[in-house]
Scaffold this motif. Structure first.
Motif, mmCIF file in Angstrom:
data_model
loop_
_atom_site.group_PDB
_atom_site.id
_atom_site.type_symbol
_atom_site.label_atom_id
_atom_site.label_comp_id
_atom_site.label_asym_id
_atom_site.label_seq_id
_atom_site.Cartn_x
_atom_site.Cartn_y
_atom_site.Cartn_z
ATOM 1 N N ALA A 160 -5.693 -7.855 6.244
ATOM 2 C CA ALA A 160 -4.565 -6.922 6.297
ATOM 3 C C ALA A 160 -3.487 -7.306 5.291
ATOM 4 O O ALA A 160 -2.989 -6.456 4.536
ATOM 5 N N VAL A 161 -3.135 -8.573 5.273
ATOM 6 C CA VAL A 161 -2.130 -9.035 4.316
ATOM 7 C C VAL A 161 -2.634 -8.830 2.881
ATOM 8 O O VAL A 161 -1.876 -8.445 1.993
ATOM 9 N N GLY A 162 -3.932 -9.070 2.692
ATOM 10 C CA GLY A 162 -4.521 -8.840 1.377
ATOM 11 C C GLY A 162 -4.345 -7.395 0.938
ATOM 12 O O GLY A 162 -4.010 -7.120 -0.218
ATOM 13 N N ALA A 163 -4.542 -6.472 1.848
ATOM 14 C CA ALA A 163 -4.359 -5.053 1.538
ATOM 15 C C ALA A 163 -2.920 -4.786 1.116
ATOM 16 O O ALA A 163 -2.665 -4.143 0.094
ATOM 17 N N GLY A 164 -1.979 -5.297 1.893
ATOM 18 C CA GLY A 164 -0.567 -5.071 1.582
ATOM 19 C C GLY A 164 -0.153 -5.721 0.283
ATOM 20 O O GLY A 164 0.554 -5.122 -0.536
ATOM 21 N N TYR A 165 -0.614 -6.932 0.080
ATOM 22 C CA TYR A 165 -0.261 -7.647 -1.141
ATOM 23 C C TYR A 165 -0.794 -6.924 -2.371
ATOM 24 O O TYR A 165 -0.066 -6.706 -3.353
ATOM 25 N N GLU A 166 -2.048 -6.542 -2.341
ATOM 26 C CA GLU A 166 -2.646 -5.874 -3.499
ATOM 27 C C GLU A 166 -2.025 -4.507 -3.728
ATOM 28 O O GLU A 166 -1.866 -4.072 -4.871
ATOM 29 N N ALA A 167 -1.661 -3.833 -2.648
ATOM 30 C CA ALA A 167 -0.998 -2.534 -2.793
ATOM 31 C C ALA A 167 0.346 -2.713 -3.494
ATOM 32 O O ALA A 167 0.653 -2.027 -4.474
ATOM 33 N N ALA A 168 1.131 -3.665 -3.009
ATOM 34 C CA ALA A 168 2.446 -3.917 -3.608
ATOM 35 C C ALA A 168 2.306 -4.352 -5.055
ATOM 36 O O ALA A 168 3.084 -3.953 -5.924
ATOM 37 N N ASN A 169 1.300 -5.145 -5.309
ATOM 38 C CA ASN A 169 1.076 -5.661 -6.653
ATOM 39 C C ASN A 169 0.510 -4.580 -7.585
ATOM 40 O O ASN A 169 0.892 -4.484 -8.746
ATOM 41 N N GLY A 170 -0.379 -3.765 -7.057
ATOM 42 C CA GLY A 170 -0.987 -2.716 -7.866
ATOM 43 C C GLY A 170 -0.028 -1.575 -8.153
ATOM 44 O O GLY A 170 -0.242 -0.785 -9.072
ATOM 45 N N TRP A 171 1.019 -1.479 -7.347
ATOM 46 C CA TRP A 171 2.015 -0.422 -7.503
ATOM 47 C C TRP A 171 2.550 -0.363 -8.929
ATOM 48 O O TRP A 171 2.705 0.694 -9.511
ATOM 49 N N ARG A 172 2.834 -1.534 -9.471
ATOM 50 C CA ARG A 172 3.453 -1.581 -10.800
ATOM 51 C C ARG A 172 2.478 -1.116 -11.871
ATOM 52 O O ARG A 172 2.883 -0.708 -12.956
ATOM 53 N N VAL A 173 1.170 -1.185 -11.557
ATOM 54 C CA VAL A 173 0.189 -0.723 -12.527
ATOM 55 C C VAL A 173 0.024 0.790 -12.422
ATOM 56 O O VAL A 173 -0.008 1.498 -13.422
ATOM 57 N N VAL A 174 -0.038 1.254 -11.195
ATOM 58 C CA VAL A 174 -0.277 2.689 -10.979
ATOM 59 C C VAL A 174 0.987 3.509 -11.255
ATOM 60 O O VAL A 174 0.919 4.605 -11.814
ATOM 61 N N VAL B 149 -8.571 10.413 -11.518
ATOM 62 C CA VAL B 149 -8.244 9.875 -10.196
ATOM 63 C C VAL B 149 -6.774 10.093 -9.879
ATOM 64 O O VAL B 149 -5.907 9.893 -10.734
ATOM 65 N N GLU B 150 -6.488 10.515 -8.655
ATOM 66 C CA GLU B 150 -5.094 10.666 -8.234
ATOM 67 C C GLU B 150 -4.486 9.286 -7.992
ATOM 68 O O GLU B 150 -5.094 8.456 -7.327
ATOM 69 N N PRO B 151 -3.260 9.071 -8.507
ATOM 70 C CA PRO B 151 -2.597 7.769 -8.349
ATOM 71 C C PRO B 151 -2.553 7.301 -6.904
ATOM 72 O O PRO B 151 -2.814 6.127 -6.623
ATOM 73 N N ARG B 152 -2.227 8.201 -5.983
ATOM 74 C CA ARG B 152 -2.126 7.782 -4.570
ATOM 75 C C ARG B 152 -3.472 7.284 -4.063
ATOM 76 O O ARG B 152 -3.551 6.387 -3.230
ATOM 77 N N HIS B 153 -4.563 7.838 -4.575
ATOM 78 C CA HIS B 153 -5.882 7.361 -4.181
ATOM 79 C C HIS B 153 -6.183 6.011 -4.802
ATOM 80 O O HIS B 153 -6.872 5.183 -4.220
ATOM 81 N N LEU B 154 -5.658 5.808 -5.984
ATOM 82 C CA LEU B 154 -5.909 4.540 -6.668
ATOM 83 C C LEU B 154 -5.212 3.378 -5.965
ATOM 84 O O LEU B 154 -5.832 2.335 -5.721
ATOM 85 N N VAL B 155 -3.935 3.539 -5.634
ATOM 86 C CA VAL B 155 -3.245 2.453 -4.913
ATOM 87 C C VAL B 155 -3.927 2.177 -3.595
ATOM 88 O O VAL B 155 -4.088 1.023 -3.180
ATOM 89 N N ARG B 156 -4.345 3.236 -2.938
ATOM 90 C CA ARG B 156 -5.024 3.089 -1.654
ATOM 91 C C ARG B 156 -6.325 2.305 -1.819
ATOM 92 O O ARG B 156 -6.628 1.392 -1.042
ATOM 93 N N ALA B 157 -7.057 2.638 -2.852
ATOM 94 C CA ALA B 157 -8.325 1.939 -3.106
ATOM 95 C C ALA B 157 -8.074 0.483 -3.487
ATOM 96 O O ALA B 157 -8.811 -0.418 -3.085
ATOM 97 N N ILE B 158 -7.008 0.248 -4.265
ATOM 98 C CA ILE B 158 -6.649 -1.126 -4.627
ATOM 99 C C ILE B 158 -6.344 -1.933 -3.372
ATOM 100 O O ILE B 158 -6.788 -3.071 -3.215
#
Lengths: 210, 210
Positions: A160-174, B149-158
DNA sequence: GTCTATAAGAAGATAGAC
DNA sequence: GTCTATCTTCTTATAGAC
Protein backbone atom coordinates in the motif's frame (compact mmCIF):
# COMPACT_ATOMS: atom_id res chain seq x y z
CA UNK A 1 12.58 55.89 -4.78
CA UNK A 2 11.32 53.94 -7.75
CA UNK A 3 10.36 50.32 -7.66
CA UNK A 4 13.23 48.10 -8.65
CA UNK A 5 12.52 44.50 -9.50
CA UNK A 6 15.97 43.18 -8.56
CA UNK A 7 17.16 45.26 -5.58
CA UNK A 8 20.86 44.56 -5.43
CA UNK A 9 21.75 41.00 -4.54
CA UNK A 10 19.71 38.79 -6.86
CA UNK A 11 22.56 36.38 -7.44
CA UNK A 12 22.32 34.88 -3.99
CA UNK A 13 19.77 32.52 -5.45
CA UNK A 14 22.78 30.37 -6.28
CA UNK A 15 22.19 28.46 -3.12
CA UNK A 16 18.63 27.70 -4.17
CA UNK A 17 19.79 26.85 -7.67
CA UNK A 18 22.20 24.33 -6.23
CA UNK A 19 19.48 22.72 -4.12
CA UNK A 20 17.09 22.59 -7.05
CA UNK A 21 19.63 21.04 -9.41
CA UNK A 22 20.87 18.65 -6.74
CA UNK A 23 17.35 17.41 -6.12
CA UNK A 24 16.91 16.78 -9.80
CA UNK A 25 20.20 14.91 -10.21
CA UNK A 26 19.78 12.91 -7.01
CA UNK A 27 16.33 11.88 -8.21
CA UNK A 28 17.60 10.85 -11.62
CA UNK A 29 20.96 9.24 -10.89
CA UNK A 30 20.73 8.58 -7.17
CA UNK A 31 22.75 10.22 -4.39
CA UNK A 32 25.80 7.98 -4.72
CA UNK A 33 25.49 8.15 -8.49
CA UNK A 34 25.76 11.94 -8.49
CA UNK A 35 29.18 13.52 -7.92
CA UNK A 36 29.95 17.08 -6.94
CA UNK A 37 31.55 17.37 -10.36
CA UNK A 38 28.33 16.33 -12.10
CA UNK A 39 26.44 18.85 -10.03
CA UNK A 40 28.84 21.72 -10.62
CA UNK A 41 28.96 21.07 -14.37
CA UNK A 42 25.18 21.01 -14.56
CA UNK A 43 25.16 24.36 -12.74
CA UNK A 44 27.96 25.88 -14.79
CA UNK A 45 30.01 26.44 -11.65
CA UNK A 46 33.22 24.99 -10.30
CA UNK A 47 33.35 22.48 -7.50
CA UNK A 48 34.97 25.04 -5.24
CA UNK A 49 32.04 27.36 -5.72
CA UNK A 50 29.73 24.67 -4.39
CA UNK A 51 31.88 24.29 -1.31
CA UNK A 52 31.49 27.97 -0.63
CA UNK A 53 27.73 27.48 -0.26
CA UNK A 54 27.72 24.06 1.37
CA UNK A 55 30.27 22.38 3.60
CA UNK A 56 29.83 18.94 2.04
CA UNK A 57 27.83 16.85 -0.34
CA UNK A 58 25.97 15.40 2.61
CA UNK A 59 25.17 18.93 3.73
CA UNK A 60 23.28 19.52 0.49
CA UNK A 61 21.32 16.34 1.01
CA UNK A 62 20.56 17.20 4.62
CA UNK A 63 19.15 20.58 3.68
CA UNK A 64 17.04 19.00 0.95
CA UNK A 65 15.34 16.47 3.18
CA UNK A 66 15.26 18.38 6.46
CA UNK A 67 11.84 19.98 6.02
CA UNK A 68 9.85 17.02 4.74
CA UNK A 69 11.42 14.64 7.24
CA UNK A 70 10.50 16.92 10.12
CA UNK A 71 7.00 17.40 8.71
CA UNK A 72 6.43 13.67 8.31
CA UNK A 73 7.80 12.98 11.76
CA UNK A 74 5.36 15.55 13.09
CA UNK A 75 2.47 13.65 11.56
CA UNK A 76 3.77 10.32 12.81
CA UNK A 77 4.12 11.57 16.36
CA UNK A 78 0.46 12.48 16.55
CA UNK A 79 -2.03 10.05 18.00
CA UNK A 80 -3.73 8.02 15.26
CA UNK A 81 -6.31 5.27 15.59
CA UNK A 82 -5.66 3.43 12.35
CA UNK A 83 -8.05 0.54 12.90
CA UNK A 84 -10.62 2.00 10.52
CA UNK A 85 -10.20 2.50 6.80
CA UNK A 86 -11.37 6.12 7.02
CA UNK A 87 -8.79 7.02 9.64
CA UNK A 88 -6.06 5.34 7.64
CA UNK A 89 -7.09 7.43 4.65
CA UNK A 90 -6.79 10.64 6.67
CA UNK A 91 -3.45 9.53 8.04
CA UNK A 92 -2.12 8.87 4.55
CA UNK A 93 -3.38 12.25 3.35
CA UNK A 94 -1.64 13.97 6.25
CA UNK A 95 1.62 12.24 5.41
CA UNK A 96 1.31 13.20 1.76
CA UNK A 97 0.65 16.79 2.72
CA UNK A 98 3.76 16.74 4.89
CA UNK A 99 5.74 15.30 1.99
CA UNK A 100 4.54 18.15 -0.19
CA UNK A 101 6.47 20.67 1.89
CA UNK A 102 9.56 20.02 -0.20
CA UNK A 103 10.62 20.17 -3.78
CA UNK A 104 8.80 17.38 -5.53
CA UNK A 105 11.94 15.76 -6.86
CA UNK A 106 13.17 15.24 -3.33
CA UNK A 107 10.52 12.57 -2.88
CA UNK A 108 12.53 10.20 -5.06
CA UNK A 109 15.50 10.57 -2.71
CA UNK A 110 13.64 9.04 0.22
CA UNK A 111 14.05 5.54 -1.13
CA UNK A 112 17.64 5.92 -2.23
CA UNK A 113 19.48 3.10 -0.44
CA UNK A 114 22.58 5.24 -0.02
CA UNK A 115 20.59 8.00 1.64
CA UNK A 116 18.87 6.07 4.42
CA UNK A 117 21.96 5.68 6.63
CA UNK A 118 22.75 9.38 6.22
CA UNK A 119 19.27 10.34 7.33
CA UNK A 120 19.77 8.29 10.47
CA UNK A 121 22.72 10.38 11.57
CA UNK A 122 21.32 13.79 10.73
CA UNK A 123 17.64 13.57 11.55
CA UNK A 124 17.32 10.28 13.41
CA UNK A 125 14.65 8.70 11.26
CA UNK A 126 15.00 5.31 9.64
CA UNK A 127 13.31 4.18 6.48
CA UNK A 128 10.39 6.59 6.22
CA UNK A 129 8.37 4.29 4.01
CA UNK A 130 9.06 1.27 6.20
CA UNK A 131 7.90 3.14 9.29
CA UNK A 132 4.73 4.16 7.51
CA UNK A 133 4.06 0.59 6.48
CA UNK A 134 4.59 -0.72 10.00
CA UNK A 135 2.27 1.93 11.37
CA UNK A 136 -0.48 1.05 8.92
CA UNK A 137 0.05 -2.66 9.50
CA UNK A 138 -0.42 -2.10 13.23
CA UNK A 139 -3.76 -0.56 12.40
CA UNK A 140 -4.73 -3.51 10.22
CA UNK A 141 -3.75 -6.00 12.91
CA UNK A 142 -5.33 -3.87 15.62
CA UNK A 143 -2.24 -4.00 17.84
CA UNK A 144 -0.11 -1.36 19.56
CA UNK A 145 3.25 -3.09 19.32
CA UNK A 146 5.09 -3.38 15.99
CA UNK A 147 6.25 -6.83 17.05
CA UNK A 148 2.66 -8.08 17.21
CA UNK A 149 1.86 -7.16 13.63
CA UNK A 150 0.69 -10.08 11.48
CA UNK A 151 3.09 -10.73 8.59
CA UNK A 152 0.27 -10.80 6.02
CA UNK A 153 -0.78 -7.35 7.20
CA UNK A 154 2.77 -6.11 6.96
CA UNK A 155 3.29 -7.12 3.32
CA UNK A 156 -0.07 -5.66 2.50
CA UNK A 157 0.86 -2.37 4.14
CA UNK A 158 4.23 -2.37 2.39
CA UNK A 159 2.42 -2.78 -0.92
CA UNK A 160 0.00 0.00 0.00
CA UNK A 161 2.75 2.44 0.92
CA UNK A 162 4.53 1.45 -2.28
CA UNK A 163 1.45 2.42 -4.27
CA UNK A 164 1.23 5.80 -2.55
CA UNK A 165 4.91 6.50 -2.83
CA UNK A 166 5.10 5.67 -6.52
CA UNK A 167 1.95 7.66 -7.22
CA UNK A 168 3.35 10.73 -5.47
CA UNK A 169 6.67 10.25 -7.18
CA UNK A 170 5.22 9.55 -10.62
CA UNK A 171 3.03 12.63 -10.36
CA UNK A 172 5.89 14.90 -11.34
CA UNK A 173 6.46 12.83 -14.46
CA UNK A 174 2.85 12.62 -15.55
CA UNK A 175 1.93 16.17 -14.53
CA UNK A 176 5.17 18.15 -14.90
CA UNK A 177 3.41 21.52 -14.66
CA UNK A 178 1.78 20.62 -11.35
CA UNK A 179 3.79 22.15 -8.52
CA UNK A 180 1.83 21.05 -5.45
CA UNK A 181 -0.86 18.46 -4.82
CA UNK A 182 -4.44 19.69 -4.81
CA UNK A 183 -6.91 18.23 -2.34
CA UNK A 184 -8.31 16.11 -5.14
CA UNK A 185 -4.83 14.82 -5.94
CA UNK A 186 -4.28 13.86 -2.33
CA UNK A 187 -7.63 12.08 -2.24
CA UNK A 188 -6.72 10.18 -5.37
CA UNK A 189 -3.36 9.04 -4.06
CA UNK A 190 -4.63 8.11 -0.62
CA UNK A 191 -7.38 6.25 -2.48
CA UNK A 192 -4.76 4.03 -4.09
CA UNK A 193 -3.25 3.32 -0.69
CA UNK A 194 -6.51 2.41 1.00
CA UNK A 195 -7.50 0.34 -2.03
CA UNK A 196 -4.58 -1.97 -1.27
CA UNK A 197 -5.11 -1.89 2.48
CA UNK A 198 -8.78 -2.79 2.13
CA UNK A 199 -8.48 -5.08 -0.90
CA UNK A 200 -10.27 -8.40 -0.49
CA UNK A 201 -7.48 -10.18 -2.33
CA UNK A 202 -6.36 -13.46 -0.74
CA UNK A 203 -3.75 -12.88 1.92
CA UNK A 204 -0.55 -14.91 1.54
CA UNK A 205 -0.70 -18.40 3.01
CA UNK A 206 0.38 -18.22 6.60
CA UNK A 207 0.52 -21.94 7.33
CA UNK A 208 3.71 -22.66 5.42
CA UNK A 209 5.63 -20.00 7.31
CA UNK A 210 7.00 -20.48 10.79
CA UNK B 1 32.99 -46.26 -7.78
CA UNK B 2 31.42 -45.03 -4.61
CA UNK B 3 29.17 -42.05 -4.32
CA UNK B 4 31.11 -38.96 -3.33
CA UNK B 5 29.22 -35.92 -2.21
CA UNK B 6 31.86 -33.39 -3.25
CA UNK B 7 33.56 -34.84 -6.36
CA UNK B 8 36.67 -32.77 -6.69
CA UNK B 9 36.07 -29.12 -7.56
CA UNK B 10 33.57 -27.85 -5.04
CA UNK B 11 35.33 -24.52 -4.68
CA UNK B 12 34.17 -23.26 -8.04
CA UNK B 13 31.09 -22.07 -6.23
CA UNK B 14 33.07 -18.89 -5.67
CA UNK B 15 31.42 -17.43 -8.74
CA UNK B 16 28.01 -18.13 -7.27
CA UNK B 17 29.08 -16.83 -3.90
CA UNK B 18 30.12 -13.58 -5.54
CA UNK B 19 26.77 -13.24 -7.31
CA UNK B 20 24.85 -14.00 -4.13
CA UNK B 21 26.78 -11.52 -2.04
CA UNK B 22 26.71 -8.88 -4.76
CA UNK B 23 22.93 -9.18 -5.01
CA UNK B 24 22.66 -8.69 -1.27
CA UNK B 25 24.96 -5.66 -1.17
CA UNK B 26 23.43 -4.06 -4.26
CA UNK B 27 19.99 -4.48 -2.70
CA UNK B 28 21.10 -2.94 0.59
CA UNK B 29 23.46 -0.16 -0.45
CA UNK B 30 22.59 0.28 -4.12
CA UNK B 31 24.80 -0.47 -7.11
CA UNK B 32 26.72 2.82 -7.05
CA UNK B 33 26.89 2.62 -3.27
CA UNK B 34 28.66 -0.75 -3.37
CA UNK B 35 32.34 -0.81 -4.31
CA UNK B 36 34.38 -3.76 -5.48
CA UNK B 37 36.32 -3.33 -2.27
CA UNK B 38 33.14 -3.63 -0.17
CA UNK B 39 32.21 -6.74 -2.09
CA UNK B 40 35.61 -8.39 -1.83
CA UNK B 41 35.86 -7.66 1.88
CA UNK B 42 32.41 -9.12 2.49
CA UNK B 43 33.54 -12.24 0.62
CA UNK B 44 36.93 -12.46 2.30
CA UNK B 45 38.67 -12.20 -1.05
CA UNK B 46 40.86 -9.61 -2.71
CA UNK B 47 39.69 -7.34 -5.48
CA UNK B 48 41.96 -9.11 -7.94
CA UNK B 49 40.25 -12.41 -7.18
CA UNK B 50 36.92 -10.90 -8.17
CA UNK B 51 38.39 -9.76 -11.45
CA UNK B 52 39.44 -13.32 -12.18
CA UNK B 53 35.78 -14.38 -12.13
CA UNK B 54 34.24 -11.27 -13.67
CA UNK B 55 35.65 -8.78 -16.12
CA UNK B 56 34.06 -5.76 -14.44
CA UNK B 57 31.63 -4.58 -11.81
CA UNK B 58 29.06 -4.07 -14.52
CA UNK B 59 29.63 -7.66 -15.62
CA UNK B 60 28.49 -8.88 -12.22
CA UNK B 61 25.37 -6.76 -12.46
CA UNK B 62 24.66 -7.94 -16.00
CA UNK B 63 24.82 -11.59 -14.97
CA UNK B 64 22.54 -10.90 -12.02
CA UNK B 65 19.76 -9.33 -14.01
CA UNK B 66 20.11 -11.18 -17.30
CA UNK B 67 17.68 -14.00 -16.56
CA UNK B 68 14.82 -12.04 -15.02
CA UNK B 69 15.06 -9.28 -17.62
CA UNK B 70 14.85 -11.81 -20.46
CA UNK B 71 11.99 -13.60 -18.74
CA UNK B 72 10.04 -10.39 -18.21
CA UNK B 73 10.70 -9.29 -21.76
CA UNK B 74 9.35 -12.62 -22.93
CA UNK B 75 6.10 -11.98 -21.06
CA UNK B 76 5.86 -8.42 -22.35
CA UNK B 77 6.34 -9.51 -25.95
CA UNK B 78 3.33 -11.77 -25.79
CA UNK B 79 -0.06 -10.56 -26.95
CA UNK B 80 -2.13 -9.32 -24.03
CA UNK B 81 -5.60 -7.83 -24.05
CA UNK B 82 -5.42 -5.81 -20.87
CA UNK B 83 -8.80 -4.12 -21.13
CA UNK B 84 -10.35 -6.42 -18.54
CA UNK B 85 -9.40 -6.65 -14.88
CA UNK B 86 -9.07 -10.44 -15.08
CA UNK B 87 -6.60 -10.29 -17.95
CA UNK B 88 -4.56 -7.62 -16.17
CA UNK B 89 -4.40 -9.90 -13.14
CA UNK B 90 -3.07 -12.77 -15.25
CA UNK B 91 -0.57 -10.45 -16.90
CA UNK B 92 0.72 -9.26 -13.55
CA UNK B 93 1.01 -12.83 -12.30
CA UNK B 94 3.00 -13.78 -15.38
CA UNK B 95 5.38 -10.88 -14.83
CA UNK B 96 5.83 -11.82 -11.19
CA UNK B 97 6.54 -15.41 -12.17
CA UNK B 98 9.16 -14.17 -14.60
CA UNK B 99 10.69 -12.01 -11.89
CA UNK B 100 10.92 -15.06 -9.64
CA UNK B 101 13.49 -16.65 -11.95
CA UNK B 102 16.25 -14.79 -10.16
CA UNK B 103 17.64 -14.41 -6.69
CA UNK B 104 15.03 -12.56 -4.69
CA UNK B 105 17.40 -9.79 -3.66
CA UNK B 106 17.95 -8.91 -7.30
CA UNK B 107 14.42 -7.52 -7.42
CA UNK B 108 15.54 -4.50 -5.42
CA UNK B 109 18.16 -3.70 -8.07
CA UNK B 110 15.55 -3.11 -10.76
CA UNK B 111 14.67 0.28 -9.38
CA UNK B 112 18.21 1.40 -8.67
CA UNK B 113 18.59 4.68 -10.57
CA UNK B 114 22.24 3.94 -11.36
CA UNK B 115 21.35 0.58 -12.84
CA UNK B 116 18.73 1.60 -15.43
CA UNK B 117 21.17 3.13 -17.92
CA UNK B 118 23.41 0.08 -17.66
CA UNK B 119 20.52 -2.23 -18.43
CA UNK B 120 19.88 -0.24 -21.58
CA UNK B 121 23.30 -1.00 -22.96
CA UNK B 122 23.47 -4.65 -22.04
CA UNK B 123 19.94 -5.94 -22.49
CA UNK B 124 18.20 -3.08 -24.25
CA UNK B 125 15.33 -2.61 -21.82
CA UNK B 126 14.45 0.66 -20.19
CA UNK B 127 12.77 1.08 -16.86
CA UNK B 128 11.07 -2.27 -16.37
CA UNK B 129 8.53 -0.91 -13.94
CA UNK B 130 7.77 2.09 -16.13
CA UNK B 131 7.15 -0.14 -19.12
CA UNK B 132 4.82 -2.29 -17.07
CA UNK B 133 2.90 0.75 -15.91
CA UNK B 134 2.53 2.09 -19.44
CA UNK B 135 1.34 -1.29 -20.62
CA UNK B 136 -1.30 -1.50 -17.91
CA UNK B 137 -2.34 2.10 -18.47
CA UNK B 138 -2.89 1.32 -22.14
CA UNK B 139 -5.26 -1.40 -21.02
CA UNK B 140 -7.10 0.97 -18.72
CA UNK B 141 -7.45 3.59 -21.43
CA UNK B 142 -8.28 0.96 -24.03
CA UNK B 143 -5.74 2.26 -26.51
CA UNK B 144 -2.92 0.64 -28.48
CA UNK B 145 -0.51 3.57 -28.54
CA UNK B 146 1.38 4.63 -25.38
CA UNK B 147 0.95 8.24 -26.50
CA UNK B 148 -2.83 7.94 -26.29
CA UNK B 149 -2.84 6.87 -22.64
CA UNK B 150 -4.85 9.13 -20.34
CA UNK B 151 -2.64 10.73 -17.66
CA UNK B 152 -5.00 9.73 -14.85
CA UNK B 153 -4.70 6.12 -16.00
CA UNK B 154 -0.95 6.38 -16.11
CA UNK B 155 -0.54 7.61 -12.53
CA UNK B 156 -2.95 4.93 -11.43
CA UNK B 157 -0.97 2.26 -13.23
CA UNK B 158 2.29 3.62 -11.79
CA UNK B 159 0.79 3.34 -8.32
CA UNK B 160 -0.42 -0.19 -9.06
CA UNK B 161 2.97 -1.36 -10.29
CA UNK B 162 4.51 0.31 -7.25
CA UNK B 163 2.27 -1.76 -5.01
CA UNK B 164 3.25 -4.98 -6.76
CA UNK B 165 6.92 -4.14 -6.84
CA UNK B 166 7.11 -3.24 -3.17
CA UNK B 167 5.08 -6.30 -2.21
CA UNK B 168 7.40 -8.59 -4.15
CA UNK B 169 10.42 -6.81 -2.75
CA UNK B 170 9.12 -6.69 0.81
CA UNK B 171 8.33 -10.39 0.71
CA UNK B 172 11.93 -11.32 1.39
CA UNK B 173 11.95 -9.14 4.48
CA UNK B 174 8.66 -10.35 5.91
CA UNK B 175 9.13 -13.99 4.91
CA UNK B 176 12.91 -14.52 4.94
CA UNK B 177 12.61 -18.31 4.79
CA UNK B 178 10.45 -18.19 1.67
CA UNK B 179 12.60 -18.88 -1.36
CA UNK B 180 10.09 -18.66 -4.21
CA UNK B 181 6.56 -17.38 -4.54
CA UNK B 182 3.78 -19.92 -4.22
CA UNK B 183 0.70 -19.62 -6.40
CA UNK B 184 -1.15 -18.18 -3.45
CA UNK B 185 1.59 -15.59 -2.96
CA UNK B 186 1.37 -14.55 -6.60
CA UNK B 187 -2.40 -14.26 -6.33
CA UNK B 188 -2.02 -12.08 -3.27
CA UNK B 189 0.47 -9.73 -4.87
CA UNK B 190 -1.39 -9.44 -8.15
CA UNK B 191 -4.47 -8.80 -6.00
CA UNK B 192 -2.79 -5.69 -4.61
CA UNK B 193 -2.02 -4.49 -8.12
CA UNK B 194 -5.51 -4.98 -9.46
CA UNK B 195 -6.93 -3.41 -6.32
CA UNK B 196 -5.28 -0.15 -7.31
CA UNK B 197 -6.08 -0.51 -11.00
CA UNK B 198 -9.75 -1.12 -10.27
CA UNK B 199 -10.09 1.17 -7.25
CA UNK B 200 -13.06 3.50 -7.41
CA UNK B 201 -11.03 6.29 -5.83
CA UNK B 202 -11.45 9.70 -7.45
CA UNK B 203 -9.11 10.12 -10.37
CA UNK B 204 -6.94 13.26 -10.25
CA UNK B 205 -8.60 16.39 -11.60
CA UNK B 206 -7.91 16.59 -15.28
CA UNK B 207 -9.28 20.07 -15.92
CA UNK B 208 -6.44 22.02 -14.34
CA UNK B 209 -3.87 20.23 -16.46
CA UNK B 210 -3.18 21.07 -20.07
C1' DG C 1 31.15 34.65 -4.76
C1' DT C 2 33.72 32.49 -7.96
C1' DC C 3 37.95 31.00 -9.68
C1' DT C 4 42.66 27.89 -10.31
C1' DA C 5 45.37 24.60 -8.28
C1' DT C 6 46.02 20.88 -5.47
C1' DA C 7 45.84 17.64 -1.80
C1' DA C 8 44.46 12.93 -0.04
C1' DG C 9 42.17 9.16 -0.74
C1' DA C 10 38.92 5.66 -2.98
C1' DA C 11 37.24 4.06 -7.22
C1' DG C 12 37.61 0.42 -11.11
C1' DA C 13 40.89 -2.32 -13.26
C1' DT C 14 45.49 -4.86 -14.63
C1' DA C 15 50.27 -7.37 -14.31
C1' DG C 16 52.55 -10.88 -12.77
C1' DA C 17 54.11 -14.03 -8.77
C1' DC C 18 52.60 -18.24 -6.46
C1' DG D 1 42.25 -19.51 -8.19
C1' DT D 2 44.08 -16.28 -5.22
C1' DC D 3 47.54 -13.18 -3.96
C1' DT D 4 50.60 -8.45 -3.79
C1' DA D 5 51.60 -4.45 -6.06
C1' DT D 6 50.55 -1.02 -9.10
C1' DC D 7 48.12 2.19 -12.49
C1' DT D 8 44.76 5.51 -13.77
C1' DT D 9 40.96 7.97 -13.03
C1' DC D 10 37.64 9.94 -10.22
C1' DT D 11 36.10 11.27 -5.68
C1' DT D 12 35.39 14.70 -1.80
C1' DA D 13 37.35 18.59 0.01
C1' DT D 14 40.69 22.68 0.92
C1' DA D 15 43.95 26.82 0.11
C1' DG D 16 44.46 30.96 -1.64
C1' DA D 17 44.19 34.37 -5.68
C1' DC D 18 40.88 37.60 -7.78
Amino acid sequence: MTIEAEPKAPRTDTRKRILKTAASLFATHGYAGTSIRDLSQELGLTKAALYYHFTSKEDILAELIEQPVLAIRGVMEQEWDLTSSEQRGLFVEAVLRAMSTCDREVVAVFKDPTVAPLIDQSVAMTGVTTQLAVRLAMGLSGVDDPADVEPRHLVRAIAAVGAGYEAANGWRVVYPECETFSDMDLKAISGYVTAVLDAESPDPEVEARS
